[in-house]
Design an enzyme around this catalytic site. Structure first.
Site, short mmCIF file in Angstrom:
data_model
loop_
_atom_site.label_atom_id
_atom_site.label_comp_id
_atom_site.label_asym_id
_atom_site.label_seq_id
_atom_site.Cartn_x
_atom_site.Cartn_y
_atom_site.Cartn_z
N LYS A 177 60.30 39.60 -7.67
CA LYS A 177 61.34 39.89 -6.68
C LYS A 177 62.71 39.64 -7.28
O LYS A 177 62.88 38.96 -8.30
CB LYS A 177 61.16 39.03 -5.43
CG LYS A 177 61.29 37.51 -5.65
CD LYS A 177 62.70 36.97 -5.71
CE LYS A 177 62.76 35.50 -6.10
NZ LYS A 177 64.15 35.04 -6.38
N ASP A 217 59.73 30.36 -2.00
CA ASP A 217 59.55 31.80 -2.17
C ASP A 217 58.12 32.27 -1.88
O ASP A 217 57.88 33.46 -1.72
CB ASP A 217 59.90 32.23 -3.60
CG ASP A 217 61.39 32.17 -3.89
OD1 ASP A 217 62.17 32.06 -2.92
OD2 ASP A 217 61.77 32.24 -5.07
#
EC number: 2.7.1.148
Length: 280
Positions: A8, A133
């Site tokens: 990401k 995350d």
């Protein structure tokens, strides 16, 4: 059983406060990219075994994928063990959620492999105990992540935008960056509402104009090369450039593949860990 574990970038990363327990209160726009590790899991009689194609990646409890498997086994009283193969392509300690996405992949795979059928809410609880995350990485895509990573709001897709990623030859400790961050000294915050509105309209220029990562306040001071890479990307026609996560990876958005390829070729000659990819 096998799955792709995508990395990401952070199109925006804001820290808006700090809790009494020391956790930072975050507000982030997260976006999956088409760089991924491949995670394969097989059932074994007992224990947790990890194999990885990169010799510098730990294969014991220091590996977040190991800890994810261990917590899943304990939470759901699984009577067997797992052998986990990690084919790693995402750079390590890079701000791209390489470890977090591996942990999320392990949780998703084990949920299917052992037919636990745990709801996403429960998997997110385990994920949050592993890192901020990891809950996002369970589903990926385009999302607004708030709190300490537990509040996730899906956003309209921002896929197929061209990216060049450059990771310098060093890693950055997320823990050290957050420890060094002085929340009361953050004077400029990203306009996340404006970014989300621009993303909905497909207005890449406006997204890039507004995107910001407050962790640059720490990492850029320690590593000037990050700022130099950002400047070089803009000079090579990136619409915008930003550090991802706690760094040190820098990404640049490009309007067309020709410009991106030119930047990639130049950066690759200086930084071996350079990639050309897209948002997904």
């Amino acid at each position: 059983m096998e799955i792709k574990a995508h990395g990401k970038i952070n199109i925006a990363l804001d820290v808006i406060g700090k809790r009494e327990d020391g956790y930072h209160i975050l507000k982030m726009i997260m976006q999956s990219i088409d760089i991924y590790d491949v995670i394969n899991i097989e059932v074994i009689e007992k224990g947790i075994e990890i194999r990885c194609n990169k010799s510098y990646v730990p294969v014991d409890s220091r590996n977040i994928a190991y800890r994810a498997a261990d917590r899943f086994i304990k939470r759901y009283n699984v009577r067997k063990g797992v052998a986990i193969d990690i084919n790693k392509n995402i750079p390590v300690s890079a701000g791209l959620a390489g470890g977090s996405t591996n942990a999320a992949a392990v949780l998703n795979l084990m949920n299917k492999l052992f037919e636990v059928n745990a709801p996403l809410k429960e998997l997110k609880e385990i994920a949050l105990s592993l890192g901020a995350d990891v809950p996002y990485c369970l589903t990926g895509g385009t999302a607004l992540c708030e709190g300490i990573g537990e509040k996730i709001t899906k956003l309209p897709s921002f896929k197929n935008n061209i990216l060049v990623l450059v990771k310098p030859s060093f890693g950055v400790s997320t823990r050290e960056v957050y420890t060094s961050l002085k929340v009361d000294k953050i004077y400029k915050h990203p306009n996340i509402d404006a970014i989300i509105d621009s993303m909905k309209k497909g207005d890449l220029k406006s997204v890039c104009w507004n995107m910001k990562n407050v962790l640059e306040n720490v990492t850029l001071k320690k590593h000037r090369i990050i700022g130099e890479i950002k400047t070089s990307m803009i000079e090579m026609d990136a619409v915008g450039s930003l550090m991802s996560g706690s760094g040190p990876t820098v990404f640049g958005f490009f309007e067309d593949m020709l410009k991106a390829q030119r930047c990639y070729d130049y950066m690759k000659s200086k930084y071996p860990e350079t990639y050309i990819t897209r948002t997904i």
